[in-house]
Motif scaffolding. Structure first.
Motif, PDB file in Angstrom:
ATOM      1  N   ASP A  82       0.826  -1.199   0.000  1.00 13.17           N
ATOM      2  CA  ASP A  82       0.000   0.000   0.000  1.00 13.17           C
ATOM      3  C   ASP A  82       0.873   1.268   0.000  1.00 13.17           C
ATOM      4  N   LYS A  83       0.548   2.156  -0.920  1.00 16.23           N
ATOM      5  CA  LYS A  83       1.349   3.383  -1.073  1.00 16.23           C
ATOM      6  C   LYS A  83       1.183   4.297   0.135  1.00 16.23           C
ATOM      7  N   SER A  84      -0.060   4.524   0.552  1.00 17.65           N
ATOM      8  CA  SER A  84      -0.292   5.437   1.690  1.00 17.65           C
ATOM      9  C   SER A  84       0.400   4.930   2.943  1.00 17.65           C
ATOM     10  N   ILE A  85       0.286   3.619   3.178  1.00 22.40           N
ATOM     11  CA  ILE A  85       0.879   3.069   4.407  1.00 22.40           C
ATOM     12  C   ILE A  85       2.410   3.063   4.290  1.00 22.40           C
ATOM     13  N   SER A  86       2.916   2.831   3.083  1.00 22.21           N
ATOM     14  CA  SER A  86       4.380   2.843   2.911  1.00 22.21           C
ATOM     15  C   SER A  86       4.961   4.211   3.242  1.00 22.21           C
ATOM     16  N   HIS A  87       4.342   5.288   2.725  1.00 18.84           N
ATOM     17  CA  HIS A  87       4.834   6.636   3.075  1.00 18.84           C
ATOM     18  C   HIS A  87       4.842   6.838   4.589  1.00 18.84           C
ATOM     19  N   ARG A  88       3.732   6.441   5.216  1.00 20.40           N
ATOM     20  CA  ARG A  88       3.588   6.712   6.653  1.00 20.40           C
ATOM     21  C   ARG A  88       4.567   5.897   7.481  1.00 20.40           C
ATOM     22  N   THR A  89       4.781   4.625   7.106  1.00 22.54           N
ATOM     23  CA  THR A  89       5.723   3.828   7.911  1.00 22.54           C
ATOM     24  C   THR A  89       7.131   4.388   7.759  1.00 22.54           C
ATOM     25  N   ALA A  90       7.494   4.846   6.559  1.00 28.00           N
ATOM     26  CA  ALA A  90       8.836   5.406   6.384  1.00 28.00           C
ATOM     27  C   ALA A  90       8.994   6.666   7.249  1.00 28.00           C
ATOM     28  N   LEU A  91       8.014   7.564   7.155  1.00 28.93           N
ATOM     29  CA  LEU A  91       8.130   8.842   7.885  1.00 28.93           C
ATOM     30  C   LEU A  91       8.109   8.635   9.392  1.00 28.93           C
ATOM     31  N   LEU A  92       7.170   7.831   9.856  1.00 28.54           N
ATOM     32  CA  LEU A  92       7.041   7.696  11.311  1.00 28.54           C
ATOM     33  C   LEU A  92       8.167   6.864  11.892  1.00 28.54           C
ATOM     34  N   SER A  93       8.637   5.848  11.159  1.00 24.82           N
ATOM     35  CA  SER A  93       9.736   5.089  11.757  1.00 24.82           C
ATOM     36  C   SER A  93      11.018   5.921  11.745  1.00 24.82           C
ATOM     37  N   ALA A  94      11.114   6.903  10.850  1.00 23.18           N
ATOM     38  CA  ALA A  94      12.267   7.826  10.887  1.00 23.18           C
ATOM     39  C   ALA A  94      12.266   8.637  12.187  1.00 23.18           C
ATOM     40  N   LEU A  95      11.073   8.908  12.722  1.00 23.10           N
ATOM     41  CA  LEU A  95      10.965   9.742  13.930  1.00 23.10           C
ATOM     42  C   LEU A  95      10.953   8.902  15.210  1.00 23.10           C
TER      43      LEU A  95
ATOM     44  N   CYS B 120       7.131   6.408  -3.113  1.00 23.67           N
ATOM     45  CA  CYS B 120       7.618   6.044  -1.774  1.00 23.67           C
ATOM     46  C   CYS B 120       9.140   6.094  -1.725  1.00 23.67           C
ATOM     47  N   LEU B 121       9.792   5.790  -2.864  1.00 24.64           N
ATOM     48  CA  LEU B 121      11.253   5.897  -2.895  1.00 24.64           C
ATOM     49  C   LEU B 121      11.685   7.356  -2.773  1.00 24.64           C
ATOM     50  N   ALA B 122      10.858   8.282  -3.299  1.00 23.08           N
ATOM     51  CA  ALA B 122      11.180   9.721  -3.148  1.00 23.08           C
ATOM     52  C   ALA B 122      11.091  10.125  -1.678  1.00 23.08           C
TER      53      ALA B 122
ATOM     54  N   ALA C  12      11.579   8.095   0.841  1.00 25.53           N
ATOM     55  CA  ALA C  12      12.739   7.464   1.492  1.00 25.53           C
ATOM     56  C   ALA C  12      13.982   8.298   1.243  1.00 25.53           C
ATOM     57  N   SER C  13      14.114   8.812   0.026  1.00 24.84           N
ATOM     58  CA  SER C  13      15.340   9.555  -0.260  1.00 24.84           C
ATOM     59  C   SER C  13      15.330  10.933   0.411  1.00 24.84           C
ATOM     60  N   ALA C  14      14.131  11.538   0.562  1.00 26.50           N
ATOM     61  CA  ALA C  14      14.054  12.805   1.322  1.00 26.50           C
ATOM     62  C   ALA C  14      14.475  12.562   2.770  1.00 26.50           C
ATOM     63  N   LEU C  15      14.060  11.423   3.319  1.00 24.74           N
ATOM     64  CA  LEU C  15      14.428  11.125   4.715  1.00 24.74           C
ATOM     65  C   LEU C  15      15.940  10.952   4.847  1.00 24.74           C
ATOM     66  N   ARG C  16      16.554  10.323   3.832  1.00 25.79           N
ATOM     67  CA  ARG C  16      18.026  10.191   3.865  1.00 25.79           C
ATOM     68  C   ARG C  16      18.669  11.562   3.883  1.00 25.79           C
TER      69      ARG C  16
ATOM     70  N   PRO D 269      18.682  19.574   5.576  1.00 22.53           N
ATOM     71  CA  PRO D 269      19.117  18.988   4.294  1.00 22.53           C
ATOM     72  C   PRO D 269      20.069  19.932   3.566  1.00 22.53           C
ATOM     73  N   ASP D 270      20.862  19.377   2.638  1.00 19.61           N
ATOM     74  CA  ASP D 270      21.808  20.209   1.883  1.00 19.61           C
ATOM     75  C   ASP D 270      21.138  21.006   0.785  1.00 19.61           C
ATOM     76  N   GLY D 271      19.985  20.548   0.316  1.00 22.44           N
ATOM     77  CA  GLY D 271      19.322  21.243  -0.786  1.00 22.44           C
ATOM     78  C   GLY D 271      17.844  20.928  -0.753  1.00 22.44           C
ATOM     79  N   PRO D 272      17.103  21.341  -1.833  1.00 21.03           N
ATOM     80  CA  PRO D 272      15.667  21.069  -1.874  1.00 21.03           C
ATOM     81  C   PRO D 272      15.380  19.562  -1.838  1.00 21.03           C
ATOM     82  N   LEU D 273      14.277  19.199  -1.221  1.00 20.52           N
ATOM     83  CA  LEU D 273      13.848  17.799  -1.175  1.00 20.52           C
ATOM     84  C   LEU D 273      12.860  17.601  -2.318  1.00 20.52           C
ATOM     85  N   ASP D 274      13.176  16.662  -3.219  1.00 22.06           N
ATOM     86  CA  ASP D 274      12.358  16.482  -4.426  1.00 22.06           C
ATOM     87  C   ASP D 274      11.432  15.284  -4.232  1.00 22.06           C
ATOM     88  N   LEU D 275      10.136  15.548  -4.144  1.00 19.83           N
ATOM     89  CA  LEU D 275       9.171  14.464  -3.909  1.00 19.83           C
ATOM     90  C   LEU D 275       8.598  13.911  -5.205  1.00 19.83           C
TER      91      LEU D 275
END
Ligand code: S3P
Length: 447
Positions: free
Chosen positions: A30-43, A59-61, A63-67, A93-99
């Motif tokens: 699931d796309k919605s849940i994938s975004h949320r698990t990445a963001l919340l587990s980062a915090l 979702c890879l975008a 993940a890469s913004a979180l990196r 971040p060093d520059g703009p985050l591209d979603l």
């Protein structure tokens, strides 16, 4: 030089009529849940492991913004591993985050960045840079963040403030992205953040926060509230198959599976699966089997069989519960007997494309009789012809018209299908596997 020779090559699907789809399919996470698990587990504090993370561009975008914000994120082998930095641990971040193409990634990250004591910028592709962002910027400003949009759209510049002020806010539309952005901001606000909504919307953020130890209160799914927790617990979870991806096969089965089609392991959260009620009201034969809970979300196998669909008036309060499924529902309506009326769906105009306008144009190109209104469509069911149409870079429109190929008289050529990889990179292969006559080709270019 000819203008044509300058035009870029475009990916296209060519879909040939088939007599039958059958067998079993599994759709990606699931796309919605994938975004949320990445963001919340980062915090969270500590390391989280998530099976079934969607390896789509959106979702890879995220993940890469979180990196770029200093979080260790690893998506090798289809499992997501995140080394959470805690609620205070993000780095500038060093520059703009591209979603990229992802509205969910951009709006949810805006909610996270509003409370960070540094400046950041969120940007995306042409489609994302044309979507409304004041709806998220406004309440975040009211919470104390400095948020600038460019005439209401991305790029969004954020100078965060910690702590934010809690807010009691009524959303202008029943949007889970806005609700989630404010819940995420509320994790770092002083006081209780209360979000009121004009209707129900998907509740994945609330479920996930609870599973990480946060006391999210909700009343009838339309008023949710949260206070800043001390910390988020890391998680070890599995993401169900995406109902919105399953929806394409659900409609393919209704149109062309006399022996049935089984879609395994699909998330059937009631705030997401409104399409089931709609197509059942249209006469669709659907069984949900083996209901279970996976990672705090209801999941089932869905068995769908060819059905004589009839047109209905879709109740407007069902719209937010099926918001991403309208492109493929419009296709089902065009193949049904009688008239289908969809109202109260103006939000569809602000998705990856204007889904009311683009779908009306595409259905007409296939010979359907469609009336376009500001907030929906009136579709006269019948038999679709073949033809050529443009998905306008919208993943769900490209896939919806591929499904129309199960019911049309002649081949359908769909231009502009590259964005299918944002949510369903393997769509072509999986669709061909259950019998769709689909080929991916390239059209145009300067060669
Ligand atoms: C999403 C919410 C919906 C949906 C989008 C994903 C989410 O948007 O259309 O594809 O993950 O929260 P809105 O909340 O803006 O309606």
């Amino acid at each position: 030089m000819q203008a044509d020779s300058l035009s870029a090559a475009r990916q296209a699907f060519v879909v040939h009529p088939v007599r039958e789809v059958s067998g079993e399919v599994r759709v990606p996470g699931d796309k919605s849940i994938s975004h949320r698990t990445a963001l919340l587990s980062a915090l969270a504090e500590g390391s989280s492991t998530v099976k079934g993370f969607l390896l789509g561009d959106d979702c890879l975008a995220t993940a890469s913004a979180l990196r770029s914000l200093g979080v260790g994120v690893d998506v090798e082998g289809g499992d997501l591993r995140v080394q959470g930095v805690g609620l205070d641990g993000l780095r500038p971040p060093d520059g703009p985050l591209d979603l990229g193409n992802s509205g969910t990634g951009m709006r949810l990250l805006a909610g996270v960045l509003a409370s960070q004591p540094f400046a950041s910028e969120l940007t995306g592709d042409e489609s994302l840079r044309s979507r409304p962002m004041e709806r998220v910027a406004n309440p975040l400003r009211a919470m104390g963040a400095d948020v600038e949009t460019r005439s209401g759209t991305a790029p969004i510049r954020i100078s965060g403030r910690y702590p934010l002020k809690a807010l009691d806010y009524t959303l202008p539309v029943a949007s889970a992205q806005l609700k989630s952005a404010l819940l995420l901001a509320g994790l770092r606000a002083r006081g209780r953040t209360i979000i009121r909504s004009p209707g129900r919307s998907r509740d994945h953020t609330e479920r996930l926060l609870r599973s990480m130890g946060v006391a999210v209160e909700s009343r009838l799914d339309e008023v949710v509230s949260v206070r800043a927790p001390g910390r988020l617990k890391p998680i070890d979870t599995e993401i169900p198959g995406d109902f919105s991806s399953a929806a394409f096969f659900l409609v393919a089965g209704l149109l062309a599976a006399p022996r049935g089609l089984l879609i395994r392991n699909v998330g059937v959260n009631p705030t997401r699966s409104g399409l089931l009620s709609i197509v059942e009201a249209m006469g669709g034969r659907i069984e949900t089997r083996a209901r279970r809970i996976l990672g705090g979300e209801p999941v089932a196998d869905i068995f769908v069989s060819r059905s004589e669909l009839r047109g209905i008036e879709v109740p407007p309060d069902w719209v937010p519960l099926a918001i991403d499924e309208f492109p493929v529902l419009f296709v089902a309506a065009a193949c049904a007997r009688g008239t289908t009326v969809i109202r109260g769906a103006e939000e569809l105009r602000y998705k990856e494309s204007d889904r009311i306008g683009v779908m009306a144009a595409g259905l007409r190109a296939l010979g359907a009789d469609v009336v376009e209104n500001a907030d929906g469509l009136v579709i006269e069911g019948g038999k679709l012809q073949g033809g050529r149409l443009d998905a306008q870079g919208d993943h769900r429109i490209a896939m919806a018209f591929a499904i129309a190929g199960t019911a049309a008289r002649e081949p359908i050529e769909i231009l502009g299908t590259e964005q299918v990889s944002t949510s369903f990179p393997d769509f072509g292969r999986i669709a061909a596997g259950c019998g769709l006559g689909i080929e991916t080709t390239t059209v145009g270019g300067d060669g």
